[in-house]
Design an enzyme around this catalytic site. Sequence first.
Site, mmCIF file in Angstrom:
data_model
loop_
_atom_site.group_PDB
_atom_site.id
_atom_site.type_symbol
_atom_site.label_atom_id
_atom_site.label_comp_id
_atom_site.label_asym_id
_atom_site.label_seq_id
_atom_site.Cartn_x
_atom_site.Cartn_y
_atom_site.Cartn_z
ATOM 1 N N GLU A 121 44.641 35.832 39.192
ATOM 2 C CA GLU A 121 45.835 36.520 39.692
ATOM 3 C C GLU A 121 47.078 35.715 39.279
ATOM 4 O O GLU A 121 47.057 34.491 39.401
ATOM 5 C CB GLU A 121 45.801 36.635 41.223
ATOM 6 N N GLU A 298 42.408 34.471 53.281
ATOM 7 C CA GLU A 298 41.633 34.833 52.073
ATOM 8 C C GLU A 298 40.450 35.718 52.455
ATOM 9 O O GLU A 298 40.109 36.655 51.746
ATOM 10 C CB GLU A 298 41.161 33.580 51.320
#
Length: 883
Positions: A121, A298
Site C-alpha cells: 500500500e 489492523e
Amino acid sequence: PKEIFLKDYKAPDYYFDTVDLQFQLGEEKTIVTSKIVVSPGVEGISAPLVLHGHDLKLISIKVNGTELKGEEYKVNSRHLMLSTPPAVVFNLEIVTEIYPQLNTSLEGLYKSTGNFCTQCEAEGFRKITYFQDRPDVMAKYTCRIEADKTLYPVLLSNGNLIEQGDLEGGKHYALWEDPFKKPSYLFALVAGQLGCREDSFVTCSGRNVTLRIWTPAQDLPKTAHAMYSLKAAMKWDEEVFGLEYDLDLFNIVVVPDFNMGAMENKSLNIFQSRLVLASPETATDGDYAAILGVVGHEYFHNWTGNRVTCRDWFQLTLKEGLTVFRDQEFSSDLGCRTVKRIADVSKLRIYQFPQDAGPMAHPIRPHSYIKMDNFYTVTVYEKGAEVVRMYKTMFGASGFRKGMDLYFKRHDGQAVTCEDFYAAMCDANNAQLPNFLQWYSQAGTPIVKVASSYDPSSQTFSLKLSQEVPPTPGQPVKEPMFIPVAVGLVDSTGKDMPLTSVYSDGSLQTVSTDGQPVFTTVLQFKKKEEEFMFKNIPERPVPSLLRGYSAPVRLDSDLSEGDLFFLLASDSDEFNRWEAGQVLARKLMLSLVADFQQQKTLVLNPKFVDGIRSILRNTSLDKEFIAKAITLPGQGEIMDMMEVADPDAVHAVRNFIKKELAVQLKDDLLAAVKSNRSSEAYTFNHDSMARRALKNTCLAYLASLNEPDFVELALHEYKSATNMTEQFAALAALSQNPGQVRDDALLDFYNKWQHEYLVVSKWFALQATSEIPGNVANVQKLLSHPAFDLRNPNKVYSLIGGFCGSPVNFHAKDGSGYKFLGEIVLQLDKINPQVASRMVSAFSRWRRYDKTRQALAKAQLEMIVSANGLSENVFEIASKSLA
Ligand code: HT7
Ligand code: ZN
C-alpha cells in the site's frame, strides 16, 4: 510530475480474475513470475491493457502461452502497455527481475535485517511486478515462494498454506492460497529467520483460528501484550459489530524497518517493532496503549478495508477514517472513555488543525494528488474518524450498527466509495443528513460561534449558532455543513436540567423520548446561521456545548470566565470539564504572551491556580483525567491562535506558568508523587496507568523548578523505578534543565539500555524534543551516534521528527533548525522518499512566522525544490508549501 484527479476516475477496462505469483528469492536478484487470468470489463472491448511497473527489469511476457515480440508491447519506466490484447478472457504471464537487497524505499519487496518483506500500500505492488495496481482490481491470489532453507526457514504469504517442501540446492518452497478476492495493495510476503508465539481464538461460530506473532527469537517474550491485544480485538469486533474472522490462520510479523506503523495485508499483518514488542522494563504505558490500538486497528481492517475496500485511493478515508474510529472505540471500551476521548481530540487539535489551516489542507477525501503516499494524513485518518463518529452521534449506537450491517450486506467483496457508506448509514436509519457530504469534499476546520441568551419571563433559553469554514487552497468559498452539536444545560447547583423541547428557527426539533428526561440533546445545525430555543427552562443555565466533542470544529462561545470555571468544577460531561480548563488555559496563555511581547511582568491569575488545585485535590476524579486536566495546552495550539506565531514568547509563557503552578502547588504535587508510588508488579490496566500518569505529571512540574530537593526526588524516582513508564518519566523530568545532572542521567540511561534498540529510539526522541537552548548542535551530533541509522524510519522519526516537533529549537531565529532539516531532507530523499516527505512537512506552515523566519524557511524550501533528482513525494509537499 503528473497530478491525478478524483473527477477523472474511470473503471478499469480489464479485470483480473486470478493471480498466481511465484517468487524465487535470491541474494543478488529475485525472479517474479506472475500468471494472470485477464477478463475484459466489457466483452469485445478493444482497448490497450496498461500495467503499472516501477524499477522492474522485464524478462518476458506471454499471452496465452506465446511470448510477445518487441513490437507487441511498449515498456517505459512506469508502464507496460499491450496495445491489442485479446478481446476475450486470456492468460497473461510476465517474468520480472527485482533487487530487494538494494531497495531502501521500503516499498515493494525489500530486506529488513536480513529478512524479506513487502509493503504494497498504496502503490508498492508495481515495484514487484507489472500489474493494474489499483484497488478496484480485485483478484484471488496464490503465491509460491522459493528460497534458501537455512537463510529463510520461514516463508509466509496471505491465506492458507496449501503445500510446502524441499527443493534441490538447499532450497525449499511454500505455496499459499488466499480464498478471498483482494486488491494488490493487500498482498504480502515474508521470508526469513523468525520465531513465533502461537495462540488460538475460538470465533463466535466455534471455528478455531491459529494466531501467530513472528519476530526474531530473542524478542518473543515481548509479544505477549500484542497477542492479548489481538485476541481482545477479535472478541470486541464480534461483540460490538458481529464481525467474525474469516480464515483459520492470522499472522503478525514484526520488522524493524517500516515506513508507517503497520499494514493490514490479508491474514499477514506486518508491523514495525515498536507497535508489537513490549515488556514492562522496556516499554511505557503509552507504548502498551499504542500496541493495543494499532493491533486492533489492523485487525479491524479485515472487514473495513479488506472485505470491503476502496474503489480508488481518493476514498482512503472510507477504510482509514472508519477503522480509526473503530480502534478508538475499542480502546475506549477496554480503558477509560473520557481519557481516550481527550487524547484523541488533543491529537486532532495538535496535528490535524494545523494541517487544515495550512498549504497542504485537503478534505478527508482529497480531490487530487501527485503521490498518494502524501495523503496518509491526520486529516484522512483522524478527521475522517471524527466524521464517522458524527454518524454514531446522530443515529446512536444501535442506529450506527444498523448502518454498518447494511454496508457489509450491500458491499462485501466490493471496492466502493464514501457515498456508499453514507447511503448505507442513511438508508438503515431511514434518515437524511443534509449537507453532511460536505465533510468529504470541503477542507478546513469549521468555526462555530455561539451566542446565548435567557428570557426569564418566557423561561426560554436561546442558542444562536453560526458557522464559517475558512478558505483553503483551491477552495475560496465554502458551503454550510451538517454539524451535530451535543448540548446540556447546567443549573446553578451544577446539575443537568431535564430538556423537554428544543425549537429550531421556530419549529420543534427535539423532544424527550418516551417521557424519559433527556439531559443532553444533539442539535442538528446545518445552515450558516440557526437559532435553537429551549423551552421550560426555569433559571439561566450555563450551556455545556459540543459535549464529548460532538463535531470536529473550533468552538467560539460567549461563555464567561466564570461560566468556564463553573463548568470545570461541575459539568457532568467529563470531556467538557477538561475542555473548560483548556479554554481557560488557552485564554490565559494568550494574554500572557501579549504581556511577554510588551515586556510586562508576568502574573498568573490566582483563580486559575485555584482551579488547578481543586482538580488536583478532587479524590473523586479519575487520576489520569486529573493528569490531563492539569496539563497545559501545547505550544503549537497557542501559536495556532496567534496572528503571527511567536515560538519564543509561547515557550517562555508556558514555562512561566508551569513553574508558577509548581511553586504554588508544591505541597499538593509532592503529595501526589508520594501517594502514587507503588511497589506492585507492572500491570496494564487503567487504574495502574492512571496512577503512574498522575505521579509522572506531578513529578515533571516539581522537577521543572530545578531545586535540589526536587532534583533529588526525580533522581530517586529514576533509580527506584521498576518499569519504563516511571523510569523514562523521571529521566524526562531530570532532563528539562541543562547541566551535569541531566548529562549524567542521559548517559546512565544509554549505558543501561544500549542493547534495546527501541529504548534507544526513546533516548533519541527525548533529546531531540528537548527545549534546552541551542539543541540543534546536540541533535546534529546524535546523527553520527553509532546507534543512529538514517535508513531506519523509526530512528528518523525519533530524532529528526522529534526535533521538528520542538518549536523553540526548530524555529530558532538564526535559522539553524531550518538549515539542519533542509540538509537532512535531501540526504533522506535519496534513501527513502516517503520518510523524507514526512520530514519536509515540518516546513509547510512557514508563513505563520515573522518575516525573518519566513525568509529563512522559504530559502530552505526553495533549495529543496530545485535539487536534482528530487522525488515526487518531496516535490509535492515542498512545492505546495511554497505555492
Ligand atoms: N493501511 C496502512 C497504510 C500503510 C502505508 C501507506 C503508505 C506507505 C506505507 C504504508 N504502510 C502502511 C496502515 C493503516 O492505516 O492501517
Ligand atoms: Zn489503517
